[in-house]
Design a protein around this motif. Structure first.
Motif, PDB file in Angstrom:
ATOM      1  N   GLY A 174       0.789  -1.231   0.000  1.00 20.82           N
ATOM      2  CA  GLY A 174       0.000   0.000   0.000  1.00 20.82           C
ATOM      3  C   GLY A 174       0.815   1.271   0.000  1.00 20.82           C
ATOM      4  O   GLY A 174       0.491   2.240  -0.688  1.00 20.82           O
ATOM      5  N   LEU A 175       1.923   1.261   0.765  1.00 18.44           N
ATOM      6  CA  LEU A 175       2.658   2.515   0.945  1.00 18.44           C
ATOM      7  C   LEU A 175       3.585   2.866  -0.211  1.00 18.44           C
ATOM      8  O   LEU A 175       3.859   4.047  -0.447  1.00 18.44           O
ATOM      9  CB  LEU A 175       3.435   2.489   2.262  1.00 18.44           C
ATOM     10  N   ILE A 176       4.077   1.875  -0.945  1.00 19.78           N
ATOM     11  CA  ILE A 176       4.920   2.198  -2.098  1.00 19.78           C
ATOM     12  C   ILE A 176       4.123   2.988  -3.141  1.00 19.78           C
ATOM     13  O   ILE A 176       4.559   4.074  -3.559  1.00 19.78           O
ATOM     14  CB  ILE A 176       5.554   0.931  -2.700  1.00 19.78           C
ATOM     15  N   PRO A 177       2.954   2.529  -3.581  1.00 16.68           N
ATOM     16  CA  PRO A 177       2.202   3.342  -4.533  1.00 16.68           C
ATOM     17  C   PRO A 177       1.714   4.658  -3.935  1.00 16.68           C
ATOM     18  O   PRO A 177       1.707   5.690  -4.617  1.00 16.68           O
ATOM     19  CB  PRO A 177       1.035   2.443  -4.949  1.00 16.68           C
ATOM     20  N   PHE A 178       1.322   4.627  -2.653  1.00 16.21           N
ATOM     21  CA  PHE A 178       0.839   5.869  -2.044  1.00 16.21           C
ATOM     22  C   PHE A 178       1.925   6.937  -2.035  1.00 16.21           C
ATOM     23  O   PHE A 178       1.701   8.076  -2.447  1.00 16.21           O
ATOM     24  CB  PHE A 178       0.357   5.614  -0.610  1.00 16.21           C
ATOM     25  N   LYS A 179       3.114   6.569  -1.567  1.00 12.00           N
ATOM     26  CA  LYS A 179       4.186   7.559  -1.486  1.00 12.00           C
ATOM     27  C   LYS A 179       4.719   7.944  -2.859  1.00 12.00           C
ATOM     28  O   LYS A 179       5.188   9.067  -3.049  1.00 12.00           O
ATOM     29  CB  LYS A 179       5.310   7.037  -0.586  1.00 12.00           C
ATOM     30  N   THR A 180       4.636   7.038  -3.814  1.00  4.97           N
ATOM     31  CA  THR A 180       5.036   7.384  -5.172  1.00  4.97           C
ATOM     32  C   THR A 180       4.113   8.451  -5.754  1.00  4.97           C
ATOM     33  O   THR A 180       4.557   9.387  -6.420  1.00  4.97           O
ATOM     34  CB  THR A 180       5.016   6.133  -6.077  1.00  4.97           C
ATOM     35  N   LEU A 181       2.830   8.321  -5.472  1.00  3.95           N
ATOM     36  CA  LEU A 181       1.847   9.239  -6.039  1.00  3.95           C
ATOM     37  C   LEU A 181       1.650  10.500  -5.212  1.00  3.95           C
ATOM     38  O   LEU A 181       1.219  11.526  -5.755  1.00  3.95           O
ATOM     39  CB  LEU A 181       0.494   8.515  -6.187  1.00  3.95           C
TER      40      LEU A 181
ATOM     41  N   GLY B  92       1.211  13.702   1.367  1.00  2.00           N
ATOM     42  CA  GLY B  92       0.425  12.691   2.050  1.00  2.00           C
ATOM     43  C   GLY B  92       0.465  12.851   3.562  1.00  2.00           C
ATOM     44  O   GLY B  92       1.362  13.491   4.120  1.00  2.00           O
ATOM     45  N   VAL B  93      -0.531  12.256   4.194  1.00  2.75           N
ATOM     46  CA  VAL B  93      -0.660  12.333   5.648  1.00  2.75           C
ATOM     47  C   VAL B  93      -0.975  10.942   6.189  1.00  2.75           C
ATOM     48  O   VAL B  93      -1.776  10.199   5.609  1.00  2.75           O
ATOM     49  CB  VAL B  93      -1.791  13.309   6.046  1.00  2.75           C
ATOM     50  N   ASN B  94      -0.343  10.594   7.294  1.00  5.96           N
ATOM     51  CA  ASN B  94      -0.648   9.361   8.013  1.00  5.96           C
ATOM     52  C   ASN B  94      -1.700   9.692   9.070  1.00  5.96           C
ATOM     53  O   ASN B  94      -1.432  10.394  10.028  1.00  5.96           O
ATOM     54  CB  ASN B  94       0.626   8.816   8.660  1.00  5.96           C
ATOM     55  N   PHE B  95      -2.914   9.193   8.874  1.00  3.69           N
ATOM     56  CA  PHE B  95      -4.028   9.455   9.781  1.00  3.69           C
ATOM     57  C   PHE B  95      -4.388   8.167  10.507  1.00  3.69           C
ATOM     58  O   PHE B  95      -4.575   7.130   9.882  1.00  3.69           O
ATOM     59  CB  PHE B  95      -5.220   9.987   8.976  1.00  3.69           C
ATOM     60  N   THR B  96      -4.466   8.231  11.833  1.00  2.00           N
ATOM     61  CA  THR B  96      -4.890   7.062  12.611  1.00  2.00           C
ATOM     62  C   THR B  96      -6.405   7.092  12.725  1.00  2.00           C
ATOM     63  O   THR B  96      -6.969   7.768  13.583  1.00  2.00           O
ATOM     64  CB  THR B  96      -4.241   7.049  14.008  1.00  2.00           C
ATOM     65  N   ALA B  97      -7.052   6.370  11.827  1.00  2.07           N
ATOM     66  CA  ALA B  97      -8.513   6.326  11.816  1.00  2.07           C
ATOM     67  C   ALA B  97      -9.016   5.338  12.866  1.00  2.07           C
ATOM     68  O   ALA B  97      -8.260   4.538  13.410  1.00  2.07           O
ATOM     69  CB  ALA B  97      -9.011   5.922  10.431  1.00  2.07           C
ATOM     70  N   GLY B  98     -10.305   5.405  13.144  1.00  2.00           N
ATOM     71  CA  GLY B  98     -10.950   4.434  14.023  1.00  2.00           C
ATOM     72  C   GLY B  98     -10.897   4.761  15.496  1.00  2.00           C
ATOM     73  O   GLY B  98     -11.457   4.022  16.308  1.00  2.00           O
ATOM     74  N   LEU B  99     -10.220   5.855  15.868  1.00  2.00           N
ATOM     75  CA  LEU B  99     -10.110   6.222  17.279  1.00  2.00           C
ATOM     76  C   LEU B  99     -11.069   7.363  17.610  1.00  2.00           C
ATOM     77  O   LEU B  99     -11.577   8.051  16.720  1.00  2.00           O
ATOM     78  CB  LEU B  99      -8.674   6.623  17.605  1.00  2.00           C
ATOM     79  N   ASN B 100     -11.270   7.598  18.903  1.00  2.00           N
ATOM     80  CA  ASN B 100     -12.204   8.642  19.314  1.00  2.00           C
ATOM     81  C   ASN B 100     -11.566  10.024  19.378  1.00  2.00           C
ATOM     82  O   ASN B 100     -12.194  10.986  19.804  1.00  2.00           O
ATOM     83  CB  ASN B 100     -12.801   8.294  20.684  1.00  2.00           C
ATOM     84  N   ARG B 101     -10.314  10.134  18.959  1.00  2.00           N
ATOM     85  CA  ARG B 101      -9.621  11.417  18.865  1.00  2.00           C
ATOM     86  C   ARG B 101      -8.900  11.472  17.518  1.00  2.00           C
ATOM     87  O   ARG B 101      -8.658  10.439  16.880  1.00  2.00           O
ATOM     88  CB  ARG B 101      -8.602  11.595  20.000  1.00  2.00           C
ATOM     89  N   VAL B 102      -8.528  12.669  17.096  1.00  2.00           N
ATOM     90  CA  VAL B 102      -7.905  12.855  15.788  1.00  2.00           C
ATOM     91  C   VAL B 102      -6.396  12.965  15.932  1.00  2.00           C
ATOM     92  O   VAL B 102      -5.886  13.833  16.645  1.00  2.00           O
ATOM     93  CB  VAL B 102      -8.446  14.125  15.099  1.00  2.00           C
ATOM     94  N   ARG B 103      -5.679  12.058  15.248  1.00  2.00           N
ATOM     95  CA  ARG B 103      -4.221  12.113  15.214  1.00  2.00           C
ATOM     96  C   ARG B 103      -3.724  11.958  13.785  1.00  2.00           C
ATOM     97  O   ARG B 103      -4.172  11.063  13.067  1.00  2.00           O
ATOM     98  CB  ARG B 103      -3.612  11.023  16.093  1.00  2.00           C
TER      99      ARG B 103
END
Length: 341
Positions: free
Chosen positions: A271-278, A283-294
């Motif tokens: 996942g990260l090779i194509p993401f970082k290539t494009l 880009g941003v690394n977002f920790t989804a699924g938690l009750n706070r935003v990071r």
């Protein structure tokens, strides 16, 4: 939670021998950003002044003892420690890793207590942070323990969003870690995040195959047919737009990713090779699924260029503004879905 006009963005300092302090300062050097949010850096006023002098970035820091004392219109620095930190740019140092963890823990506590609204983490060095008091491979695993919810590493930009079934797992262990329950949990987390955090009403999600050519009907592995396809079918039966498994080698090159709101990869590099290539730098690394935003930038400590003043701060700036956007979207989503009774 902040009830004033600007959102309080907490910033953990990361590994100070890396580029973290530099990209933080560069992201804050335009005074107009203080009209958009209130920065709260978890570090030490003296060390921040040292970085400002070293990188020749003139900023005024407002030292405070706790995040709730933060003042709008100022760059607030919570004095997490009093001792002197010996900075040696580009060097791996356990003591500097210890300061990074002190910053992270203080920032996380403030996030839990709603003294800050979002958290943006500067890069840490995974070896330097290891100790008897901190035994996690990175930010995501620590935050998953401290915050409520099921964490998901979600790499996002304006044009592409990529989630992972497994993240910091050896490649030899990937297939054994993936099962229908894991796929269900991760897809549901991304589906919920797309609706709540990115205002996408009917998300379309693609799932990449584990094996080359998605197993070629079992010739190159049975996991795609026996594990991924049944999980995807269940989502379709439930009325969700989830498709796959897709062969990963041609998925991005054919621009098929443009047809989906998010893609779920089986493992880290898939996942990260194509993401970082494009999207590298935006880009941003977002920790989804938690009750706070990071959020965090899409790169590491970059020891090879640390201290030289040449680090690019665009991804860190994106992480700041992405955290603000997600926070606002969540507030709006809560209002729209709140039971009027």
């Amino acid at each position: 939670m902040n009830t004033k006009s600007t959102i309080k963005v907490g910033i953990s300092i990361g590994d100070m021998n890396g580029i973290g302090p530099e990209i933080i300062l560069k992201s804050l050097q335009d005074s107009r950003v203080l009209e958009l949010f209130t920065p709260v850096i978890f570090a030490n006023s003296k060390v921040m002044s040292f970085f400002g002098s070293h990188f020749k970035i003139k900023l005024q820091f407002h030292g405070i003892s706790k995040a709730e004392e933060a003042i709008e219109g100022k760059i607030n620095v919570v004095n997490v420690w009093k001792e002197t930190a010996k900075i040696n740019f580009g060097e791996e140092d356990k003591s500097i890793g210890g300061f990074a963890i002190k910053s992270l823990k203080a920032a996380t506590e403030a996030l839990i207590n709603k003294d800050i609204d979002t958290l943006v983490t500067a890069p840490i060095h995974k070896n330097s942070i290891q100790s008897d008091d901190f035994n996690f491979p990175g930010h995501t695993d620590f935050l998953a323990q401290e915050l409520k919810g099921d964490s998901l590493m979600f790499m996002v930009s304006d044009n592409i969003k990529v989630g992972l079934l497994t993240d910091h797992v050896p490649v030899k262990d990937v297939s054994s870690r993936i099962n229908e329950a894991l796929i269900t949990k991760k897809v549901n987390a991304i589906h919920e995040s797309l609706k709540k955090d990115f205002r996408i009403r009917e998300p379309k999600i693609a799932v990449l195959g584990i094996n080359p050519h998605s197993g070629d009907g079992g010739v190159i592995g049975k996991e795609d047919d026996e594990v991924i396809r049944p999980a995807v079918k269940q989502f379709v039966d439930d009325g969700k737009f989830v498709f796959g498994p897709y062969a990963a080698d041609s998925f991005f090159g054919s621009k098929n990713n443009a047809n989906f709101d998010a893609i779920i990869a089986a493992y880290h590099d898939q996942g990260l090779i194509p993401f970082k290539t494009l999207s590298f730098g935006n880009g941003v690394n977002f920790t989804a699924g938690l009750n706070r935003v990071r959020t965090s930038p899409d790169h590491g400590t970059a020891f090879d260029i640390a201290g030289k003043g040449i680090a690019e701060s665009s991804s860190f700036s994106q992480a700041i503004f992405m955290s603000i956007s997600i926070f606002r979207n969540r507030m709006e989503y809560l209002k729209l879905t709140k039971n009027p009774l």
